[in-house]
Design a protein around this motif. Sequence first.
Motif, PDB file in Angstrom:
ATOM      1  N   ASP A  64      -7.512  59.574  14.031  1.00  0.00           N
ATOM      2  CA  ASP A  64      -7.978  60.567  13.857  1.00  0.00           C
ATOM      3  C   ASP A  64      -9.591  59.874  14.152  1.00  0.00           C
ATOM      4  O   ASP A  64     -10.139  60.887  14.349  1.00  0.00           O
ATOM      5  N   PHE A  65     -10.137  58.580  13.919  1.00  0.00           N
ATOM      6  CA  PHE A  65     -11.402  58.770  14.103  1.00  0.00           C
ATOM      7  C   PHE A  65     -11.094  58.503  16.058  1.00  0.00           C
ATOM      8  O   PHE A  65     -12.631  58.922  16.654  1.00  0.00           O
ATOM      9  N   SER A  66     -11.059  57.742  16.466  1.00  0.00           N
ATOM     10  CA  SER A  66     -11.239  57.728  18.211  1.00  0.00           C
ATOM     11  C   SER A  66     -10.747  59.108  18.639  1.00  0.00           C
ATOM     12  O   SER A  66     -11.640  59.169  19.792  1.00  0.00           O
ATOM     13  N   GLY A  67      -9.614  59.757  18.268  1.00  0.00           N
ATOM     14  CA  GLY A  67      -9.571  61.226  18.455  1.00  0.00           C
ATOM     15  C   GLY A  67     -10.980  61.587  18.140  1.00  0.00           C
ATOM     16  O   GLY A  67     -11.468  62.354  19.159  1.00  0.00           O
ATOM     17  N   TYR A  68     -12.068  61.518  17.185  1.00  0.00           N
ATOM     18  CA  TYR A  68     -12.993  62.190  16.444  1.00  0.00           C
ATOM     19  C   TYR A  68     -13.932  62.074  17.985  1.00  0.00           C
ATOM     20  O   TYR A  68     -14.990  62.870  18.990  1.00  0.00           O
ATOM     21  N   SER A  69     -14.240  60.607  18.008  1.00  0.00           N
ATOM     22  CA  SER A  69     -15.158  59.852  18.883  1.00  0.00           C
ATOM     23  C   SER A  69     -14.896  60.185  20.502  1.00  0.00           C
ATOM     24  O   SER A  69     -15.587  60.943  21.014  1.00  0.00           O
ATOM     25  N   ASP A  70     -13.780  60.439  20.679  1.00  0.00           N
ATOM     26  CA  ASP A  70     -13.341  61.305  22.180  1.00  0.00           C
ATOM     27  C   ASP A  70     -14.380  62.935  22.135  1.00  0.00           C
ATOM     28  O   ASP A  70     -13.989  63.023  23.107  1.00  0.00           O
ATOM     29  N   ILE A  71     -13.000  63.575  21.371  1.00  0.00           N
ATOM     30  CA  ILE A  71     -14.237  64.895  21.405  1.00  0.00           C
ATOM     31  C   ILE A  71     -15.306  64.871  21.387  1.00  0.00           C
ATOM     32  O   ILE A  71     -16.174  65.123  22.000  1.00  0.00           O
TER      33      ILE A  71
ATOM     34  N   MET B 282     -11.699  65.616  24.882  1.00  0.00           N
ATOM     35  CA  MET B 282     -11.824  66.501  24.333  1.00  0.00           C
ATOM     36  C   MET B 282     -10.333  66.630  24.263  1.00  0.00           C
ATOM     37  O   MET B 282     -10.123  66.894  22.977  1.00  0.00           O
ATOM     38  N   LEU B 283      -9.940  67.223  25.026  1.00  0.00           N
ATOM     39  CA  LEU B 283      -8.314  67.400  24.647  1.00  0.00           C
ATOM     40  C   LEU B 283      -7.912  66.410  24.731  1.00  0.00           C
ATOM     41  O   LEU B 283      -6.273  66.517  23.232  1.00  0.00           O
ATOM     42  N   TRP B 284      -7.785  64.896  25.351  1.00  0.00           N
ATOM     43  CA  TRP B 284      -7.008  63.875  24.330  1.00  0.00           C
ATOM     44  C   TRP B 284      -7.430  63.683  23.014  1.00  0.00           C
ATOM     45  O   TRP B 284      -6.803  62.905  22.401  1.00  0.00           O
ATOM     46  N   GLY B 285      -8.493  63.615  22.878  1.00  0.00           N
ATOM     47  CA  GLY B 285      -9.629  63.564  21.462  1.00  0.00           C
ATOM     48  C   GLY B 285      -8.466  64.712  20.631  1.00  0.00           C
ATOM     49  O   GLY B 285      -7.838  64.031  19.107  1.00  0.00           O
ATOM     50  N   PHE B 286      -8.474  65.822  20.527  1.00  0.00           N
ATOM     51  CA  PHE B 286      -7.693  66.974  19.990  1.00  0.00           C
ATOM     52  C   PHE B 286      -5.309  66.045  19.985  1.00  0.00           C
ATOM     53  O   PHE B 286      -6.054  66.923  18.571  1.00  0.00           O
ATOM     54  N   PHE B 287      -5.541  65.826  21.107  1.00  0.00           N
ATOM     55  CA  PHE B 287      -3.861  64.994  20.674  1.00  0.00           C
ATOM     56  C   PHE B 287      -3.784  64.124  19.758  1.00  0.00           C
ATOM     57  O   PHE B 287      -3.177  64.076  18.454  1.00  0.00           O
TER      58      PHE B 287
END
Lengths: 523, 300
Positions: free
Chosen positions: A244-251, A197-202
Amino acid sequence: MIFNSIAFLVFIGIFLPIYFNLKERGQIWLCLVGSYFFYGWWDWRFLSLIMFSTCIDYFVGLKMENENEQASRKRLLIISMVVNLGFLAFFKYFNFFIGSFDAAMKSVGVDVGYNTLNIVLPVGISFYTFQSMSYTIDVYFKKIKVEKDFVKFATFISFFPQLVAGPIVRAIDFLPQFSAGARKFNWDRITSGLGQMLWGFFKKVAVADSLAPFVDQCFAAPDGFSSLHLIIGIVFYSFQIYCDFSGYSDIAIGLARILGFDFPDNFKTPYFSRNFSEFWTRWHISLSSWLRDYLYIPLGGNRGGGFGSYFFTAIALIIPVFLSGWYWLILVYGVVFFFIFRFAKKDIRNKVEVFTYMNLVITMFLGGLWHGASWAFAVWGYLHGTYLIVQRLIGPYYKKLVQTLRIPRPIVVAGDIAMVYFFTCLAWVYFRAPDFDIANQFIMGIASFEGMSFGSIINKFMVAKGVILIATLLFVEIADFKFDFSSLIKTNPVFRVISFAAILWVIAFFGSFGANSFIYFQF
Amino acid sequence: MKKAIWIFALIALFFLGDRVGGFILKSLTEKSQFRYSRLYEQQIDADILLVGNSRGLMFFQPHIEEKTSRSTFNLSYNGMPIDLAEALVGDYLEKNKAPELMLLDVTMCDRINNQLTTEFNTYTPYSSRLRNLIRDTSITISNATILSHLYRYNSEVFQRSLTYLNKSDEDWLLDRRILQNIADDAVNYPEYNIDIPDMAMPALNRIIQTAKSKGVKVKLVINPYFPDFADRIMNLEAFKSTVEKATGEQVHNYAKSVTDIDGFGDYQHLNKSGARLYIDELIKDGIFGSLEAQETMHLK
C-alpha cells in the motif's frame, strides 16, 4: 482525490497535455494550482492550513537570511517550529493528549473532566509539515539557500504527487529542480515514470487491496480464528502495508518523473533486511532519514547526549506508567536505571553507549507517534527502538558465534532475514490492531498454536490469491535485483511493451477496484 | 513514429493477451463442475432446488439425496442476496426441467450485496438476467467487463469454479467444529436485528411466483443458528411474520432445531454433522414431501 480513482485519471488526462505545452514559469504555476485543486478535492477548507504553513515558512526563511544575529535566527526557527508543530499537535494529537492526560489524572484519583473535540485530521499534514520544517531547519543551519520565489516555494510544499503520503522530499533535493528550465515531453522519462507508476498500481490495487479483506477480518475479532489463520493474517498485513505504502510512493515518484522531477527511493525491498538498522534504511526511507537527521543526530546520535535525551526518555517512559496504571514499572525503571548509571559511570564509552540507547528509543518512540495519535503506534516505536538496542548489545557476540560455528553463509543470511521479518511482524500487530486488547488477543491466539491445519482457515480462496500475489511480488523484486528491470525498460522496447502489458493483465485479473484509500493517508 | 508504434504495440498486446486469456478462462469455467457452470452448461434434471446464502449450504446435498433418493441442485453461495438469487433461479427454471420442490432459506433476504453480485460477472456471457443485474448494480464494472475479458474472471466465484474443475461441489460445507471459547461467548454476543432491504420482499415474491408458475412447490425455512446466538436475534419472530405476510407462504422456523454444539462450524453455520441432523429433522417434518414411497425405493 486518490490515485486509484477515475477522478484522478481525468485530472491527469487534462493536466499533462497542458503542462507540456507551457513554459517553465507556467509549468510551476500549473503545478501549484493543480496541487491545490488535488488537495482541495478532498476538503477545500484545509487548503488554508497548507497556505498558512507555506507563508510562515517562506517569510521565516526570507527573514532568516537577512538576520546575522544567531539569537534572532533561532527565534525565527522557533516561530516556524511552533506554528508547524502547533498545527500538527492540534489537528493530530489534541484529543490524544487530552485523553491521555485525563486518563493519567484519573489513574491517580483526579478527575479533570476534559472533553475531547471533534477534530478532522487534514490528510497528509504529517508529511507536508515535516517537509516544510526541513526547509526552515536547513536554512537555519545554512545548508541551503533561501528560496525567494514564492510560487516555487509553495509548489515545493504542496506538490501533488507526494503531497498526501510522501515521500518527504527535502528542500535541498527538490527546490533546485524548479530552476532546471521548462520540462519537455521526454519519452524516456515518461516510459520509465509510467513503468514505476504501473508497478505501484500493481502493488496497491492488486496486492494490498486483495489482502485487505482477510487482514480486516483477522483484526476485527482475532479470538474467532485459529493460530494458522492469524499467522497468515499478520503475514498478509506485512505485505499489505508494504504494498500500500510503497505502491503509493512508486506512483508518486513515477508521476513526478513524468513531470520532470527526480525523487529518491522510499522503499528498497525492506523485508530482505538482515538487521534492524538495515531495515530502517530500506523502509520509508524519507521518514527514517528525516528522523535521523533532524532528531536522532541533534539529540547526540551515537556520540552522546544531553538534556534532550534525558527529557524525552523520561517522557517516553513515564507517561505509559500513568496510562496503564502499572506503577510497579517505576520500580523496574529505578532498578534498571541504577545499573545503567553505574555502568555509564565506569567509562566514558559506556556513557556514550547509554546515550545512544536513549536516543534510539526516543527517535523510534516519536517516529511511532508520528504515524498516529495512539499509544499502539508508540508501542510499535518502542518495539523497534528495543530491537535496535538489542541488536547493538548482542550483535558482536552473534557475529562471533556464527564465525565460531562456521555456519554456511546462505543459512546465516536466510536466518537473519527470517529473524528480522518475524520481529517486524510482531511489531506490526500493535501497529494494525485497533487497541491493545485486540493486539494481545492476536498474539496469544498465535502463541496458542490451536488450529494449525489448513482446514482451520476460513477463507481459503483469499489465502490462495494472496499467496499467488505475494509470490509474484517477491519474484519480480528478486528478479529486478538480479537483472535491473528499470534499465531494461529504458533500453529494451520489447521488454518494455511486454512487461507493461503483463502488469496490466495482472491488474485486470487480480486487481481490487473499489477505489480503496491508502493506509498512510490517515497519518 | 517509433513512439506511436510503441503505444500501438502496447495496446494491441494488452488486448490480444486479454482476449486469449479470457478465452482460456472461459473454457475452464465451462468445463467446471461448479454449480453455476453446470447451471449454464448442462441440462439439469433435479427434483429439489435448494436456495440460500452460505446458510443455504446447510442443505447438504449428499445427505438429502441419500435419505430421500431424490436428486438435488443447490444454488446457494456465500453472502448471496435475494436479487441475485432471483436472477439465478430465473435462469435455472428457464433452462432446465422444473423441479418438484424449491426449498429456500429466507434469512438470505437480510442483505444487499453488490460486491458479490458483480462477482458473478464470470457468468454474464450466458445470462442476460445477470448482465442486466450487474449493469444496474455498477455501470462501471459492467463497462470494465466489456473492456477487459480477464477482468470478468477477477472474482472468488471464478476461483471456486477452478477448484471444482474436476470434482463435484455437492459436499461444499464446513467441516470444522466451532471453537469452544467462541461457543461459550455466544451469550455475550451483542443483540441484533435482521434487516430487510426494500428490494428483498418483492424479489422473494417474484421468485415464488415464477417457481409456482412452472408448477414448482415452494417451501420457505429459517435454517438453524447456534442456539445461544439465535437468542441474540431480537426480531426473528417478527422477521418470520414479515416474510409470511409479504409472501402468503408459511415459513418453517428451524432456527433452534439443532442443539448439539458439535454440529456447528460457527454461530451461523452448521458443519456436515450438524447438517445431517438438520436434514433428518426436515425429513421427519415432511418438508421434502411424503417419503414412505421413496424410502422403500431407496431400500430396494
